[in-house]
Structure formats: C-alpha cells, structure tokens
Write a protein that holds these residues in place. Structure first.
Motif, mmCIF file in Angstrom:
data_model
loop_
_atom_site.group_PDB
_atom_site.id
_atom_site.type_symbol
_atom_site.label_atom_id
_atom_site.label_comp_id
_atom_site.label_asym_id
_atom_site.label_seq_id
_atom_site.Cartn_x
_atom_site.Cartn_y
_atom_site.Cartn_z
ATOM 1 N N SER A 250 73.717 51.739 12.161
ATOM 2 C CA SER A 250 74.335 52.784 11.343
ATOM 3 C C SER A 250 73.691 54.144 11.606
ATOM 4 C CB SER A 250 74.228 52.425 9.856
ATOM 5 O OG SER A 250 72.877 52.314 9.453
ATOM 6 N N SER A 251 72.400 54.182 11.862
ATOM 7 C CA SER A 251 71.735 55.441 12.205
ATOM 8 C C SER A 251 72.202 55.941 13.571
ATOM 9 C CB SER A 251 70.216 55.255 12.206
ATOM 10 O OG SER A 251 69.740 54.945 10.913
ATOM 11 N N ALA B 219 75.355 57.818 12.967
ATOM 12 C CA ALA B 219 75.088 59.182 12.498
ATOM 13 C C ALA B 219 74.574 60.061 13.637
ATOM 14 C CB ALA B 219 74.071 59.145 11.353
ATOM 15 N N ASN C 16 70.125 59.125 7.562
ATOM 16 C CA ASN C 16 70.952 58.494 6.535
ATOM 17 C C ASN C 16 70.226 58.610 5.199
ATOM 18 O OD1 ASN C 16 72.516 56.871 4.871
ATOM 19 N ND2 ASN C 16 72.898 55.358 6.455
#
Length: 398
Positions: free
Chosen positions: A111-112, A115, A167
C-alpha cells in the motif's frame, strides 16, 4: 459454547465488526476531505451550512464516522484474536512473532508503494484541493518521493516509531505490532490463568497512557469467556452496546470549542481525555457483541462480511486514494459549490475506495496472509530441526 470462545474457527461477527470499523475510518477521513467541520468542529467556510456541519459533528451519532473510536475497536479485537491464536497454535514463539510481523509488513509495503507511485507521477492533488476544502488534506505528501525511505518506513520505521509519511494511517502499526507481541508472549503461559491476568494488569498499568491496554482487555475477554448474567439478559447487552456507541461518538473538541448538554462526560487523565472515553466505548461495544446473538446478526450479514474481508486493505489504501481521486474531484467540482462538491464527490470517493480495496485485497492482504503462514511454518520447521526435543510451552498441557 459460543464460537467466540472456542477458538475452533474464525468468529464471523467479529470479522464483520472489524469491517464496519474500517468503514467508519473511511467515512471519517472522507468527511475530513469534503465536509471538514463535522470532524474538526471548526468551520472552514462561512454560512448556515457551516453551522449545520458543526452541529452534526457535536451530535451523538459520531460513532458512524469517529475514526479514533474505530481504531480502539481494532485494538480490542487484535488482543482477542492474538490471545485466541496463542492458545490454539502449535507454532514456536519465534515463529509466531515472525508470522505476525510479515502479516502486517507486506500489506503495508504494497500500500505504501501505491502511495509512492501516486506521488511520483504527480497524481496526489491534495495540496491544491486543501485550498478549496480545508486544511486537513494539505497536511500530507509535502515531500519528494524516495523508494528507499518508503521501503524503510513500511518495513521498519512504522513499527519502531510510528513513521507514517507515505500513509497517515500507519501510526497505528507501532501499537499494533507491540501489543500483538505482548499478547503472544503472555499466551505462552497457557495453563496459568492467574499469571496471565496479572501480566495483563501489569501491561495495562505500565502503558496506561497509551492504546496498549486495549490489547490486554481484548485478550482478557478471550480468556474469561461469557459472563452469564449478561448473556442471559439480551436487553442488558443491547443497552451496553448503545452506551458504547454513545461514548464512541464523543467528538475531539479543540481549543475554544464547547460541547452541548448531551456530552456531560468529565475530562479524565488530562488533555487526551477523548482517547480514554473512546477506549471505554470500544470495550463496551466488543463486550456486548460477544454476549448477544441479537447484536451479532447484523455483523454476520453479507455486507458486513464483505467489509470484514477487505478491511485491512481498505484501511491501508483509502487515504492515498482520497488524496488523489478525492482531491481531483474537489478541484474539478468546485464550480458547483461546497455542498454540491460534497454530495457528488464523497459518494464517488467512498465507492472507489471500496471497489479498489475489493480488487486489491487478494494481492495486498492475501499475500500477507499466505506469506506469513508459509514463513511461519518454515521457520518453525527449522527450529524443530535445531531443537528436536522442543521444550513445552510454559504451563502447556490443558
């Protein structure tokens, strides 16, 4: 015996509660993006609409969007699940620790990376959108992307000191991993219930000014099992649940913001009083749910189970998406006014977050689950080869 206390399989209504809590976090952050005064209680614009937004924020329905309360629920549930896992697993303690770390770290890294890519391609428009909608959006992603910094944060920094540049939600991972480690360690004393109780108490007192006591309380709920007077009186469970929702609705009033008469809760433990109240409300909600089939049914529904399946991915992915798609909508819908932007942009953003999370869950959360189980089993096998005669877990034999 209720499945919540048997440890024989996943507890579906607790999965549903986790999913609903993830949705609450999403709604809270979406309101910060599109109707900030509901959360901050400080108007970022003028007129009667601003007063209405503040009034909604002060209402006793904040449990629907209060992200901090939802995080407290996450921590109680983590304590419960970790205690149950510790009581049931045959894995060695080192394998348990490594498995838990990988279970969290791999989804965070993915997920990072999402981003990082959004930032690198200039798709995060939050700074520009903040000039229109409010200041919260402008707090994030004010730096040039670095994959080394991102990878370190995802794999180490967020667990060591709560680093969360890529995040903002990652601040919770430090207490999440530390609390999990404590509960797994205490779980080594399988037969010695009194000792576990004492260790939960010591943990809670030592970290009284933190979220970690919630893990100890969740583990205690797993160890104690059902409280018969509460289980025998469904109305008492429902009342306990509603009181928990009310307390979880307590807004975080900033300096100079007064709360109306229906918030008579006293200030406790100084400036961070709201966190203690949210913690108490979260405990009441989980406690009531464990004892009420009536309350469990909504969380066993297909919608709640869907949210439960995507909950971790949703939690990790939604802020980068709000700072990209949500911010883009604010910029391009500004001509329809503040209310129009919120009525159009927020539903689109929420649905996009749910859709993306559903699509990404097999890769993000699924990879974390599969990898953690694989590595945990392999490590346990290596430990078994090095120590053919494994020393029994302290107190094991029940």
């Amino acid at each position: 015996m209720n499945d919540a206390f048997s440890g024989a399989r996943r507890v579906d209504y607790l999965d549903g509660l986790r999913g609903v809590a993830a949705l609450v976090v999403l709604l809270g952050h979406s309101l910060l993006v599109f109707v900030e005064p509901i959360i901050t209680l400080n108007p970022s614009f003028t007129g009667r609409l601003a007063g209405l937004a503040v009034a909604i924020g002060k209402s006793p329905f904040g449990f629907l969007w209060n992200g901090n309360s939802a995080v407290c629920i996450f921590f109680v549930l983590s304590g419960f699940v970790m205690a149950d896992f510790a009581r049931q697993t045959s894995l060695s303690f080192p394998a348990q620790i490594v498995r838990r770390y990988i279970r969290l770290a791999l989804p965070i890294l993915l997920s990072s990376s999402f981003a990082y890519l959004l930032l690198g391609f200039g798709l995060l428009r939050n700074t520009e959108a903040a000039q229109i909608s409010g200041g919260w959006l402008g707090l994030w992603y004010q730096f040039a992307p670095s994959w080394r910094t991102m990878a370190y944060e995802a794999l180490a920094g967020t667990f060591l000191n709560g680093s969360n540049a890529y995040n903002p939600n990652l601040w919770t991972m430090h207490p999440e991993l530390l609390g999990s480690f404590y509960i797994l360690a205490i779980g080594l004393f399988r037969r010695w219930g009194v000792l576990r109780l004492a260790l939960y108490l010591v943990m809670s007192l030592y970290y009284w000014n933190d979220y970690l006591p919630l893990f100890a309380i969740g583990a205690l709920l797993r160890d104690v099992g059902q409280v018969q007077p509460l289980s025998a009186r469904p109305s008492l469970s429902v009342a306990t649940f509603l009181i928990g929702c009310y307390i979880c609705s307590l807004p975080a009033a900033g300096p100079g913001v007064s709360l109306p008469w229906h918030w008579p809760l006293p200030v406790i433990f100084g400036a961070d009083s709201v966190r203690y109240w949210h913690s108490a409300g979260a405990v009441l909600i989980v406690f009531a749910l464990l004892h009420s089939p009536v309350l469990q049914r909504p969380f066993q529904s297909g919608y709640a189970q869907f949210l439960g399946r995507i909950s971790f991915t949703l939690y990790l992915m939604h802020i980068p998406l709000l700072c990209s798609l949500g911010a883009w909508l604010i910029i391009h819908l500004s001509s329809v006014g503040y209310l129009g932007t919120a009525l159009i942009g927020m539903p689109i953003s929420v649905m996009a977050c749910l859709l993306l999370s559903a699509i990404a869950t097999p890769a993000v959360d699924g990879l974390g689950i599969r990898s953690s189980r694989f590595v945990g089993a392999k490590l346990d096998g290596v430990i078994g080869l090095l120590m053919p005669v494994r020393v029994a877990t302290a107190g094991e034999g029940s």
